[in-house]
Write an enzyme that holds these catalytic residues in place. Structure first.
Site, PDB file in Angstrom:
ATOM      1  CE  LYS A 106      -3.402   2.157  12.671  1.00 52.00           C
ATOM      2  NZ  LYS A 106      -4.085   1.551  11.509  1.00 52.00           N
TER       3      LYS A 106
ATOM      4  CB  SER B 128      -5.640   2.431  16.350  1.00 52.96           C
ATOM      5  OG  SER B 128      -5.309   1.889  17.623  1.00 52.96           O
TER       6      SER B 128
ATOM      7  CG  ASN C   4      -7.392  -4.035   7.735  1.00 48.57           C
ATOM      8  OD1 ASN C   4      -7.676  -3.928   8.926  1.00 48.57           O
ATOM      9  ND2 ASN C   4      -6.616  -5.026   7.267  1.00 48.57           N
TER      10      ASN C   4
ATOM     11  CE1 TYR D 236      -0.746   0.696  14.768  1.00 47.61           C
ATOM     12  CE2 TYR D 236      -1.909   1.561  16.675  1.00 47.61           C
ATOM     13  CZ  TYR D 236      -1.859   0.713  15.592  1.00 47.61           C
ATOM     14  OH  TYR D 236      -2.924  -0.108  15.315  1.00 47.61           O
ATOM     15  CB  ALA D 237      -0.595   7.518  18.808  1.00 44.97           C
TER      16      ALA D 237
ATOM     17  CB  VAL E 286      -0.993   0.039   1.188  1.00 41.31           C
ATOM     18  CG1 VAL E 286      -2.045  -1.044   1.062  1.00 41.31           C
ATOM     19  CG2 VAL E 286      -0.278  -0.006   2.538  1.00 41.31           C
TER      20      VAL E 286
HETATM   21  P1  NAI Z   1      -2.324  -8.171  11.181  1.00 42.77           P
HETATM   22  O1  NAI Z   1      -0.859  -7.989  11.352  1.00 42.77           O
HETATM   23  O2  NAI Z   1      -2.967  -9.436  11.605  1.00 42.77           O
HETATM   24  O3  NAI Z   1      -2.742  -7.886   9.661  1.00 42.77           O
HETATM   25  C1  NAI Z   1      -2.241  -6.793   8.963  1.00 42.77           C
HETATM   26  C2  NAI Z   1      -2.150  -7.160   7.491  1.00 42.77           C
HETATM   27  O4  NAI Z   1      -1.671  -5.998   6.790  1.00 42.77           O
HETATM   28  C3  NAI Z   1      -1.156  -8.300   7.243  1.00 42.77           C
HETATM   29  O5  NAI Z   1      -1.735  -9.276   6.397  1.00 42.77           O
HETATM   30  C4  NAI Z   1       0.009  -7.608   6.564  1.00 42.77           C
HETATM   31  O6  NAI Z   1       0.701  -8.431   5.643  1.00 42.77           O
HETATM   32  C5  NAI Z   1      -0.695  -6.455   5.857  1.00 42.77           C
HETATM   33  N1  NAI Z   1       0.231  -5.378   5.535  1.00 42.77           N
HETATM   34  C6  NAI Z   1       1.198  -4.850   6.324  1.00 42.77           C
HETATM   35  N2  NAI Z   1       1.886  -3.927   5.643  1.00 42.77           N
HETATM   36  C7  NAI Z   1       1.342  -3.867   4.401  1.00 42.77           C
HETATM   37  C8  NAI Z   1       1.637  -3.115   3.238  1.00 42.77           C
HETATM   38  N3  NAI Z   1       2.649  -2.240   3.187  1.00 42.77           N
HETATM   39  N4  NAI Z   1       0.856  -3.306   2.143  1.00 42.77           N
HETATM   40  C9  NAI Z   1      -0.160  -4.191   2.162  1.00 42.77           C
HETATM   41  N5  NAI Z   1      -0.456  -4.967   3.206  1.00 42.77           N
HETATM   42  C10 NAI Z   1       0.287  -4.790   4.323  1.00 42.77           C
HETATM   43  O7  NAI Z   1      -2.955  -6.927  11.959  1.00 42.77           O
HETATM   44  P2  NAI Z   1      -4.461  -6.594  12.417  1.00 42.77           P
HETATM   45  O8  NAI Z   1      -4.453  -6.582  13.877  1.00 42.77           O
HETATM   46  O9  NAI Z   1      -5.446  -7.372  11.676  1.00 42.77           O
HETATM   47  O10 NAI Z   1      -4.509  -5.063  11.973  1.00 42.77           O
HETATM   48  C11 NAI Z   1      -5.329  -4.584  10.910  1.00 42.77           C
HETATM   49  C12 NAI Z   1      -5.490  -3.092  11.088  1.00 42.77           C
HETATM   50  O11 NAI Z   1      -6.137  -2.834  12.325  1.00 42.77           O
HETATM   51  C13 NAI Z   1      -4.160  -2.322  11.131  1.00 42.77           C
HETATM   52  O12 NAI Z   1      -4.293  -1.099  10.461  1.00 42.77           O
HETATM   53  C14 NAI Z   1      -3.956  -2.097  12.616  1.00 42.77           C
HETATM   54  O13 NAI Z   1      -3.161  -0.966  12.876  1.00 42.77           O
HETATM   55  C15 NAI Z   1      -5.401  -1.884  13.058  1.00 42.77           C
HETATM   56  N6  NAI Z   1      -5.625  -2.078  14.469  1.00 42.77           N
HETATM   57  C16 NAI Z   1      -5.360  -3.282  15.060  1.00 42.77           C
HETATM   58  C17 NAI Z   1      -5.578  -3.443  16.409  1.00 42.77           C
HETATM   59  C18 NAI Z   1      -5.292  -4.703  17.105  1.00 42.77           C
HETATM   60  O14 NAI Z   1      -5.331  -4.694  18.356  1.00 42.77           O
HETATM   61  N7  NAI Z   1      -5.056  -5.821  16.438  1.00 42.77           N
HETATM   62  C19 NAI Z   1      -6.095  -2.329  17.231  1.00 42.77           C
HETATM   63  C20 NAI Z   1      -6.343  -1.141  16.513  1.00 42.77           C
HETATM   64  C21 NAI Z   1      -6.119  -1.030  15.178  1.00 42.77           C
END
Ligand code: NAI
Length: 253
Positions: A158, A141, A88, A154-155, A63
């Site tokens: 977000k 977030s 996402n 990160y903050a 992305v």
């Molecule tokens: P995750 O690590 O399980 O999934 C994130 C996905 O994004 C992974 O498949 C990864 O390969 C992909 N990704 C990372 N960098 C990328 C890039 N440059 N281009 C394309 N894809 C990329 O994480 P999760 O927890 O599912 O997080 C999803 C979203 O939710 C993120 O934006 C995270 O910041 C946000 N979030 C997560 C929280 C949590 O507690 N898990 C809390 C608040 C927000």
């Protein structure tokens, strides 16, 4: 079947919240484009959708590459159409105070978490405007809503994502397009599991975290996907420019 005959593009769809969002949209009738820098993760999500007799394509996509994002979104729109863009994809920060976060790490977090969302919006908006309908859901977030230590970079991203979403909601409303942000609390995905595993006592760290929530547990990725799908669907037809906090009551006390 809220997404029947619709196409949903999900970045970071190869894991966690993005995967559950892709699955839920597919169960509700969408054709889903699963975009992820992790090709294998994206393909696993697509296979899981196909097991449900759903329709999905995997796209390997970073992305942070604005041109590649535009090409991927244009290709999806040409092939299937485009109704919903879920920005996402995101990465976590090392558990360090601001002055110990390297500039390289800061820039990488900004590039993925903020510029990546920008790139997704930039690519999707012309298509949504042209058809005069559609929705963008950006994943921010809780760290963009309340202060959390050792999360400064990160903050910063977000909080920025949540506020830019409100800004574009104004730009898009007159075109029949909505834009909203979801602000999840800690959710049990590989991102959080990885952070906990770095602690001396991961189980104790998890329990300490859980105690801070009114519901005394972390979120399930399915619960965040449910909120994303609400905002993406016509159930939220009069909701735009909103930051939906989904945090098990972290902020209620
Ligand atoms: P995750 O690590 O399980 O999934 C994130 C996905 O994004 C992974 O498949 C990864 O390969 C992909 N990704 C990372 N960098 C990328 C890039 N440059 N281009 C394309 N894809 C990329 O994480 P999760 O927890 O599912 O997080 C999803 C979203 O939710 C993120 O934006 C995270 O910041 C946000 N979030 C997560 C929280 C949590 O507690 N898990 C809390 C608040 C927000």
């Amino acid at each position: 079947m809220r997404f029947e005959n619709q196409t949903v593009f999900v970045t970071g769809g190869g894991s966690g919240i993005g995967r559950e969002t892709a699955l839920r949209c597919a169960r509700e009738g969408a054709t889903v484009v699963v975009a992820d820098v992790d090709r294998e993760g994206g393909e696993e999500t697509v296979a899981a959708i196909e097991d449900l007799a759903g329709d999905a394509d995997a796209v390997e996509l970073d992305v942070t590459d604005a041109d590649a994002v535009r090409d991927a979104v244009d290709a999806a729109a040409d092939t299937h159409g485009l109704d919903v863009m879920v920005n996402n994809a995101g990465i976590a920060q090392s558990n360090d105070p601001l002055e110990e976060v390297s500039l390289e790490e800061r820039d990488r977090i900004v590039d993925v978490n903020a510029n990546g969302v920008w790139n997704g919006c930039r690519a999707a908006i012309p298509h949504l405007k042209a058809q005069g309908s559609g929705a963008i859901v950006n994943v921010a977030s809780l760290a963009g809503v309340v202060g959390q230590p050792w999360s400064a970079a990160y903050a910063m991203t977000k909080g920025g994502v949540a506020k830019m979403t409100r800004s574009i909601a104004w730009e898009l409303g007159r075109h029949g397009v909505r834009a909203n942000a979801v602000c999840p609390g800690f959710t049990d995905t590989p991102m959080v599991q990885g952070g906990l595993e770095e602690r001396d006592d991961p189980e104790a760290a998890r329990e300490a975290l859980e105690r801070r929530y009114a519901l005394k547990r972390l979120g399930d990725p399915e619960e965040i996907a449910a909120a994303i799908c609400f905002l993406a669907s016509d159930d939220a037809s009069f909701v735009t420019g909103h930051e939906l906090v989904v945090d098990g009551g972290f902020t209620c006390g």
